[in-house]
Enzyme design. Sequence first.
Site, short mmCIF file in Angstrom:
data_model
loop_
_atom_site.label_atom_id
_atom_site.label_comp_id
_atom_site.label_asym_id
_atom_site.label_seq_id
_atom_site.Cartn_x
_atom_site.Cartn_y
_atom_site.Cartn_z
CG ASP A 70 3.72 10.28 -0.89
OD1 ASP A 70 3.52 9.31 -0.16
OD2 ASP A 70 3.59 10.24 -2.12
CE1 TYR A 123 -0.66 2.25 2.11
CE2 TYR A 123 -0.40 4.62 2.38
CZ TYR A 123 -0.24 3.48 1.62
OH TYR A 123 0.34 3.55 0.38
#
Length: 446
Positions: free
Chosen positions: A165, A243
């Site tokens: 996601d 990330y």
Amino acid sequence: MKLVILGGGGFRVPLVHQSLLADPDRLVDEIVLQDVMVQRLTAIGAVLDQQAQGASWRPRIRMTTSLADALSGADVVFSAIRVGGLGGRSLDERVPLKHSLIGQETVGPGGICYALRTVPVALDIARQVERHAPDAWLINFTNPAGIVTEAMSAVLGDRVIGICDSPVGLCRRVAGALGVSEQDATFDYIGLNHLGWLRRVLVNGRDRLPGLFDDEAALTSFEEGKLFGAQWLRTLRSVPNEYLHYYYFARETLDQLRTQETTRGEFLSDQQKSFYERIGNDPQAALQTWMQTRSERENTYLAEGRAIAGMAERAACDMDGGGYEQVALRLMNSITRNRPDQLILNVRNRGVVAGLDNSVVEVPCFVDGNGPRPVATGPVDPHSLGLMLQVKACEQAVIRAARTQNRSDALFAMATHPLVDSVAAATATLDGYVAAFPELSAFRAP
């Protein structure tokens, strides 16, 4: 259509059920929840029952602890397992911190250890799918999603697809900052799972992303803009997946993780234990308990990165990423009903990224009844390609290590990761993992 969810007692299963209840096409008429823990299945079953109250329609739901029983006759399989549970995640994150390395679930040493435990189980699941449901499509939610999808593709080929996601949330937030409709935009995204960059946003044939870099207020109005800062995004001329904060701010992240009393895994472990116990004690309040727990969970996501950036509580628009459950529903609709769509997925490369052959990458794909086909979006800049190649070498070493139980491959993966700056620290971390997890005993030093 029969949908099987492996890890069916998992906390995020109600999100999938919620999307299916709202599906006007009623694509799925039977859901089989498979999990090895009956308590979790019972608790999530109570949440699903309360979600469906007042609904005009809902799919049939069956629960089982048997993998073979669940898979028989499946059309689509969701794999959403967590080998070692949240206790395992806590160790994945805590062990490297003892050796001055970042501890995170899917990035760096933590992701490597998680994959070493998960790949053998994922390969067994792939073989069971091949045996009991040879015509099924497997949609992989299990982290580390890129590594696990690539390992399973050795058995299932292109019938395994990884989803995440993070890219869809990034694209939605950037579209909102630009003031454009998602439906009117084409997103040029390239990378590996949890390691990607949004490079262009095309609307009517024109790239709108440069305009975002010129607008300070818009550029810092959404989560990634706040997380990375306007100056760095302008320097990159792209918007990184959240990330990548672990890579671009590694020193600051390590310092922040050291100051926190608990890791993310430890927080979630305590939270989830309380969640399942509370439902067991008061099943009538299952849905309310789940909603409260989910809100707390989302608010604390990537807390260390937001602390470094000086960010306050997450805004509602930042938490509304679109969700992997909606990506999965679109993917199922496209494949099973031959409805063309374009989604960012984890699939075999097929020449889209030079140098990565047929390894799994995370890129935009055209999807129809024949499955996903990656879309070529042009050359990758040296910085992004170099980081992708280095991380991919680690990922493939992890898969080899998990399949052959070879310590040298495991150590190579640990020591050559971009977030690991010392062979000695990598060795000590690997040995720490071996001591913590009996299933990793094959990687013990001779």
